[in-house]
Design an enzyme around this catalytic site. Structure first.
Site, mmCIF file in Angstrom:
data_model
loop_
_atom_site.group_PDB
_atom_site.id
_atom_site.type_symbol
_atom_site.label_atom_id
_atom_site.label_comp_id
_atom_site.label_asym_id
_atom_site.label_seq_id
_atom_site.Cartn_x
_atom_site.Cartn_y
_atom_site.Cartn_z
ATOM 1 N N GLN A 192 1.013 -1.241 -0.232
ATOM 2 C CA GLN A 192 0.035 0.044 0.194
ATOM 3 C C GLN A 192 0.867 1.241 0.111
ATOM 4 O OE1 GLN A 192 -2.430 -0.464 3.406
ATOM 5 N NE2 GLN A 192 -4.239 -1.193 2.389
ATOM 6 N N ASP A 198 3.957 1.431 12.463
ATOM 7 C CA ASP A 198 2.698 0.636 13.258
ATOM 8 C C ASP A 198 2.304 1.863 14.187
ATOM 9 O OD1 ASP A 198 1.146 -0.840 15.129
ATOM 10 O OD2 ASP A 198 2.825 -2.188 15.643
ATOM 11 N N ALA A 199 1.043 1.780 14.096
ATOM 12 C CA ALA A 199 0.206 2.888 14.881
ATOM 13 C C ALA A 199 0.581 2.841 16.433
ATOM 14 C CB ALA A 199 -1.361 2.794 14.680
ATOM 15 N N GLU A 204 -11.257 4.174 9.384
ATOM 16 C CA GLU A 204 -11.516 2.716 9.391
ATOM 17 C C GLU A 204 -10.322 1.939 9.544
ATOM 18 O OE1 GLU A 204 -14.695 1.979 6.536
ATOM 19 O OE2 GLU A 204 -14.268 0.005 6.275
ATOM 20 N N HIS A 258 -8.579 -2.883 13.516
ATOM 21 C CA HIS A 258 -7.317 -3.593 13.361
ATOM 22 C C HIS A 258 -6.116 -3.709 14.645
ATOM 23 C CE1 HIS A 258 -8.415 -4.887 9.378
ATOM 24 N NE2 HIS A 258 -8.391 -3.722 8.896
HETATM 25 N N1 SAH Z 1 -7.891 4.550 5.662
HETATM 26 C C1 SAH Z 1 -7.689 3.933 4.313
HETATM 27 C C2 SAH Z 1 -7.498 2.299 4.588
HETATM 28 C C3 SAH Z 1 -8.364 1.815 5.592
HETATM 29 S S1 SAH Z 1 -8.064 0.163 5.538
HETATM 30 C C4 SAH Z 1 -8.900 4.147 3.661
HETATM 31 O O1 SAH Z 1 -9.874 4.617 3.860
HETATM 32 O O2 SAH Z 1 -8.825 4.059 2.357
HETATM 33 C C5 SAH Z 1 -7.173 -0.209 7.205
HETATM 34 C C6 SAH Z 1 -5.758 0.362 7.148
HETATM 35 O O3 SAH Z 1 -5.215 0.203 8.512
HETATM 36 C C7 SAH Z 1 -4.789 -0.416 6.156
HETATM 37 O O4 SAH Z 1 -3.895 0.579 5.586
HETATM 38 C C8 SAH Z 1 -3.960 -1.237 7.018
HETATM 39 O O5 SAH Z 1 -2.664 -1.466 6.556
HETATM 40 C C9 SAH Z 1 -3.786 0.037 8.383
HETATM 41 N N2 SAH Z 1 -3.307 -0.810 9.740
HETATM 42 C C10 SAH Z 1 -3.977 -1.951 10.253
HETATM 43 N N3 SAH Z 1 -3.178 -1.933 11.392
HETATM 44 C C11 SAH Z 1 -2.305 -0.983 11.512
HETATM 45 C C12 SAH Z 1 -1.243 -0.743 12.566
HETATM 46 N N4 SAH Z 1 -1.131 -1.356 13.676
HETATM 47 N N5 SAH Z 1 -0.842 0.378 12.143
HETATM 48 C C13 SAH Z 1 -0.671 1.227 11.199
HETATM 49 N N6 SAH Z 1 -1.779 0.746 10.216
HETATM 50 C C14 SAH Z 1 -2.227 -0.205 10.517
#
Ligand code: SAH
Length: 266
Positions: A102, A125-126, A143, A147
């Site tokens: 991505q 990583d968030a 969204e 996760h």
């Molecule tokens: N905000 C974007 C993508 C949503 S999908 C949109 O609206 O199009 C969820 C996203 O969260 C994905 O890019 C995934 O890689 C990210 N994500 C999931 N866990 C994460 C984490 N621990 N740290 C950073 N990003 C994360």
């Protein structure tokens, strides 16, 4: 990045991006949004793409940013929402995702739009954001909270990197019906009742500004669109019909270190 969950979720999104490349071909170079659409009324004739942009715009209004502001987009996907926000607000936008595929697409999108001076992306990583304290004016999580294995830890990180008084604007899911798994286990998706946000934010010294249920405007029609466009998605769309969806807006309190009376002045 060493966290096992973040690695696994990143791999899932890498795989999804590869699948989309087959499905979308060259169109993928324009980036894509990966969130629900928002239809203002049941009569609205907006396409899924337009409705996804509409949700991005509803989030953007709440960020209160403009030219010169710095925004962090946590879980930025393939960068389409971040690019739209950069174009419409004039802000400088930094996106992070755990998926390398991505990030590569998002970087390419920034180059295509000649926005690399104020639109950039990193794999991070968030739960451990690689940015100094108070380095952003606002934070977006469109969204991605579902996760995060530890929402409190992510919110703590958001609070740390946003300036005092800056806004945190996110969406999250809850279960309207008894929960049934929607996504494969490897996506590590969880829900949180909107009732749990006010105490969670309070415990982190964040001030709740808005909690808005947008289930009716988003979930049913998005699922109908997904059923048409993406048979390959590993989601149980029937189970997803029991999901609720909401927006949360919070501000970071001024820290006590800012001096007497500063607390809560946001
Ligand atoms: N905000 C974007 C993508 C949503 S999908 C949109 O609206 O199009 C969820 C996203 O969260 C994905 O890019 C995934 O890689 C990210 N994500 C999931 N866990 C994460 C984490 N621990 N740290 C950073 N990003 C994360």
């Amino acid at each position: 990045m060493t966290d096992r969950v973040a690695e696994e979720v990143g791999r899932q999104y890498d795989r999804l991006t590869e699948d989309l490349a087959v499905f979308m071909g060259d169109d993928l170079q324009q980036g894509y949004s990966a969130h629900l659409g928002y239809w203002d009324t049941p009569e609205s004739r907006a396409t899924f793409q337009e409705a996804m942009d509409r949700l991005t715009d509803l989030m953007t209004e709440r960020l209160r940013i403009g030219p010169g502001s710095r925004l962090l987009d946590v879980g930025c996907g393939a960068g389409a929402p971040a690019a739209r926000i950069a174009l419409r607000t004039g802000a400088e936008v930094t996106g992070v995702s755990v998926s390398q595929e991505q990030i590569a697409l998002a970087d390419a999108l920034a180059r295509t739009l000649s926005l690399t001076d104020r639109l950039s992306f990193s794999r991070a990583d968030a739960m451990r954001l690689p940015y100094p304290d108070a380095s952003f004016d606002a934070v977006l999580a469109l969204e991605s909270m579902q996760h995060m294995p530890d929402r409190a830890q992510v919110l703590r990180e958001m609070r740390r990197v946003v300036r005092p008084g800056g806004r945190i604007v996110l969406t999250d899911f809850y279960d309207r019906l008894p929960p049934v798994p929607v996504a494969p286990e490897s996506m590590h998706a969880t829900t949180l009742s909107p009732d749990d946000y006010p105490p969670l934010l309070r415990s982190l010294d964040l001030r709740l500004v808005e909690l808005l249920d947008i289930t009716a405007e988003t979930v049913p029609r998005s699922l109908a669109c997904l059923a048409e466009v993406a048979q390959g998605l590993d989601l149980d769309l029937d189970a997803a019909a029991g999901l609720g969806y909401y927006i949360v807006v919070a501000t970071a309190h001024r820290s006590p270190a800012d001096g007497p009376g500063a607390r809560g002045a946001a």
